[in-house]
Design a protein around this motif. Sequence first.
Motif, PDB file in Angstrom:
ATOM      1  N   ASN A   2       6.931  34.221 128.323  1.00  0.00           N
ATOM      2  CA  ASN A   2       5.882  34.215 129.340  1.00  0.00           C
ATOM      3  C   ASN A   2       5.639  32.800 129.861  1.00  0.00           C
ATOM      4  O   ASN A   2       6.190  31.823 129.367  1.00  0.00           O
ATOM      5  N   ASN A   3       4.801  32.706 130.870  1.00  0.00           N
ATOM      6  CA  ASN A   3       4.560  31.435 131.558  1.00  0.00           C
ATOM      7  C   ASN A   3       3.914  30.394 130.648  1.00  0.00           C
ATOM      8  O   ASN A   3       4.220  29.205 130.738  1.00  0.00           O
ATOM      9  N   GLN A   4       3.042  30.834 129.747  1.00  0.00           N
ATOM     10  CA  GLN A   4       2.369  29.885 128.856  1.00  0.00           C
ATOM     11  C   GLN A   4       3.366  29.234 127.891  1.00  0.00           C
ATOM     12  O   GLN A   4       3.297  28.040 127.639  1.00  0.00           O
ATOM     13  N   GLN A   9       6.940  24.156 126.682  1.00  0.00           N
ATOM     14  CA  GLN A   9       8.243  23.561 126.445  1.00  0.00           C
ATOM     15  C   GLN A   9       8.511  22.373 127.364  1.00  0.00           C
ATOM     16  O   GLN A   9       9.296  21.508 127.046  1.00  0.00           O
ATOM     17  N   THR A  10       7.863  22.345 128.500  1.00  0.00           N
ATOM     18  CA  THR A  10       8.086  21.283 129.471  1.00  0.00           C
ATOM     19  C   THR A  10       6.849  20.401 129.551  1.00  0.00           C
ATOM     20  O   THR A  10       5.768  20.881 129.860  1.00  0.00           O
ATOM     21  N   PRO A  11       6.990  19.114 129.271  1.00  0.00           N
ATOM     22  CA  PRO A  11       5.811  18.236 129.373  1.00  0.00           C
ATOM     23  C   PRO A  11       5.361  18.098 130.823  1.00  0.00           C
ATOM     24  O   PRO A  11       6.174  18.200 131.745  1.00  0.00           O
ATOM     25  N   TRP A  45       1.818  14.459 124.434  1.00  0.00           N
ATOM     26  CA  TRP A  45       2.678  15.639 124.377  1.00  0.00           C
ATOM     27  C   TRP A  45       3.475  15.656 123.072  1.00  0.00           C
ATOM     28  O   TRP A  45       3.558  16.682 122.393  1.00  0.00           O
ATOM     29  N   MET A  46       4.045  14.522 122.716  1.00  0.00           N
ATOM     30  CA  MET A  46       4.851  14.442 121.489  1.00  0.00           C
ATOM     31  C   MET A  46       3.991  14.619 120.240  1.00  0.00           C
ATOM     32  O   MET A  46       4.486  15.091 119.215  1.00  0.00           O
ATOM     33  N   ALA A  47       2.712  14.267 120.326  1.00  0.00           N
ATOM     34  CA  ALA A  47       1.805  14.431 119.193  1.00  0.00           C
ATOM     35  C   ALA A  47       1.282  15.864 119.082  1.00  0.00           C
ATOM     36  O   ALA A  47       0.570  16.187 118.134  1.00  0.00           O
ATOM     37  N   TYR A  50      -1.295  19.147 123.688  1.00  0.00           N
ATOM     38  CA  TYR A  50      -0.845  19.644 124.979  1.00  0.00           C
ATOM     39  C   TYR A  50      -1.955  19.607 126.018  1.00  0.00           C
ATOM     40  O   TYR A  50      -1.719  19.238 127.162  1.00  0.00           O
ATOM     41  N   ALA A  51      -3.152  19.963 125.615  1.00  0.00           N
ATOM     42  CA  ALA A  51      -4.278  19.910 126.559  1.00  0.00           C
ATOM     43  C   ALA A  51      -4.580  18.470 126.959  1.00  0.00           C
ATOM     44  O   ALA A  51      -4.865  18.186 128.129  1.00  0.00           O
ATOM     45  N   GLY A  52      -4.507  17.556 126.010  1.00  0.00           N
ATOM     46  CA  GLY A  52      -4.729  16.142 126.306  1.00  0.00           C
ATOM     47  C   GLY A  52      -3.664  15.583 127.237  1.00  0.00           C
ATOM     48  O   GLY A  52      -3.949  14.781 128.124  1.00  0.00           O
ATOM     49  N   ALA A  53      -2.415  16.022 127.045  1.00  0.00           N
ATOM     50  CA  ALA A  53      -1.317  15.571 127.907  1.00  0.00           C
ATOM     51  C   ALA A  53      -1.518  16.077 129.331  1.00  0.00           C
ATOM     52  O   ALA A  53      -1.322  15.336 130.294  1.00  0.00           O
TER      53      ALA A  53
END
Length: 97
Positions: A2-4, A9-11, A45-47, A50-53
């Motif tokens: 799905n889209n989420q 997977q993509t930063p 992102w690496m940490a 995801y929301a922070g990135a």
Amino acid sequence: MNNQQEDLQTPPANYLVWAILTTILCCLPLGIVSIIYAAQVNSKWMAGDYAGAQSASRNAKIWAWVSFGAAILGAVIWFILAALGVVVGGILGLFDF
């Protein structure tokens, strides 16, 4: 998939090049804010933040636009003041053509 899951997977875009260009060519203080946010995207992102990135990416883009807008506004104000200077100089006879 799905889209989420694809989003995870993509930063998100970090807008670092745009942030650097707006810092150099537009408005230094506001561009620096954009660079700071842009530099945070990949590390968050690496940490696994995801929301922070995504938030840092969004903020980098916003501040790059603000820097660009400030440069445009400054150019418009400069042009208006230069035109007024020419008009007032002409009225006062400061130019001897």
